[in-house]
Design an enzyme around this catalytic site. Structure first.
Site, PDB file in Angstrom:
ATOM      1  N   LYS A  55       0.998  -1.228  -0.155  1.00  0.00           N
ATOM      2  CA  LYS A  55       0.055   0.015   0.057  1.00  0.00           C
ATOM      3  C   LYS A  55       0.876   1.401   0.061  1.00  0.00           C
ATOM      4  CE  LYS A  55      -3.860  -2.103   2.414  1.00  0.00           C
ATOM      5  NZ  LYS A  55      -4.683  -2.276   3.752  1.00  0.00           N
ATOM      6  N   CYS A  75      -0.472   0.700   6.442  1.00  0.00           N
ATOM      7  CA  CYS A  75      -0.773  -0.097   7.490  1.00  0.00           C
ATOM      8  C   CYS A  75      -1.672  -1.254   6.968  1.00  0.00           C
ATOM      9  CB  CYS A  75      -1.372   0.713   8.633  1.00  0.00           C
ATOM     10  SG  CYS A  75      -0.345   1.818   9.660  1.00  0.00           S
ATOM     11  N   ASP A  76      -1.768  -2.249   7.671  1.00  0.00           N
ATOM     12  CA  ASP A  76      -2.955  -3.518   7.426  1.00  0.00           C
ATOM     13  C   ASP A  76      -3.068  -4.166   8.504  1.00  0.00           C
ATOM     14  OD1 ASP A  76      -4.603  -4.672   4.952  1.00  0.00           O
ATOM     15  OD2 ASP A  76      -3.780  -6.562   6.234  1.00  0.00           O
ATOM     16  N   SER A  77      -4.035  -4.478   9.007  1.00  0.00           N
ATOM     17  CA  SER A  77      -4.769  -4.944  10.324  1.00  0.00           C
ATOM     18  C   SER A  77      -5.343  -6.143   9.968  1.00  0.00           C
ATOM     19  CB  SER A  77      -5.353  -4.103  11.264  1.00  0.00           C
ATOM     20  OG  SER A  77      -4.582  -2.812  11.665  1.00  0.00           O
ATOM     21  N   GLY A 112       0.433  -4.719  10.503  1.00  0.00           N
ATOM     22  CA  GLY A 112       1.759  -4.401   9.595  1.00  0.00           C
ATOM     23  C   GLY A 112       1.705  -3.007   9.191  1.00  0.00           C
TER      24      GLY A 112
END
Length: 207
Positions: A55, A75-77, A112
């Site tokens: 991203k 970010c990635d959750s 992340g």
């Protein structure tokens, strides 16, 4: 120096604004399902960090001309439970299944993070990492769960819950960083910013 948030998440934007930073927002439109399928055998923390990096990289390449010295944060959750990662459910049936599985139990919210520093429009420095926070879920009654699903809130958030919204009624407690559960870990972000030579105080807006 301007921070660009490579995310459409209003929760992440809210965390940064509350912490004194007013970022630009640029949505990456990365094909998350395809990326996860290509890295199906990776560890959970590796998967979310790969997504965050994809991203941030996509957005960095797009904004380099207009913001050549920007910082881009991706970010990635996802929620890790029963040996599997769960992202956004997308529909009421999936949200209901997720809550049936996690009610009364503890999962791990894994996020992340990727920070890219641009110089002259090109990616110059990169810092990546992940944060993990334990989440202890309550057991909503069937009526409470249906009411929550009907709000639409759990359909488009990682793990089908929020800490800072209506979902907070059904979280008994957390073990670790609360901002990570909302979507962006301020302690980790501070360290990653330091890794590319920036202090968060340099990004604070007036007030």
């Amino acid at each position: 120096m301007r921070l660009v948030l490579a995310s459409a998440s209003p929760a992440r934007l809210g965390v940064l604004r509350s912490a004194g930073i007013d970022p630009l927002v640029a949505v990456s439109e990365v094909d998350e399902d395809a990326l996860l399928a290509a890295h199906a055998d990776e560890a959970p923390e590796k998967k979310v960090t790969l997504l965050a990096s994809a991203k941030a990289t996509t957005v960095a390449r797009r904004v380099g001309d207009t913001h050549p010295d920007a910082l881009v944060v991706g970010c990635d959750s996802m929620l890790f439970l029963d040996g599997a990662l769960a992202g956004k459910p997308g529909d009421p049936d999936t949200a209901r299944e997720r809550w049936t599985a996690m009610a009364g139990r503890t999962g791990e919210l894994v996020t992340g993070h990727a920070v890219l520093r641009l110089a002259g429009g090109e990616i110059d420095r990169v810092a990546e990492g992940h944060a993990v926070t334990g989440v202890r879920f309550a057991e909503p009654t069937p009526d409470e769960l249906e009411a929550y699903i009907a709000t639409g809130e759990p359909l488009n958030v990682a793990g089908a819950f929020t800490l800072d919204g209506r979902g907070g009624w059904f979280v008994e407690g957390i073990d670790g960083d609360p901002s990570n559960v909302i979507g962006i870990s301020l302690p980790l972000l501070r360290r990653l910013l330091g890794g590319v030579g920036v202090s968060p105080v340099e990004l604070w807006t007036g007030g």
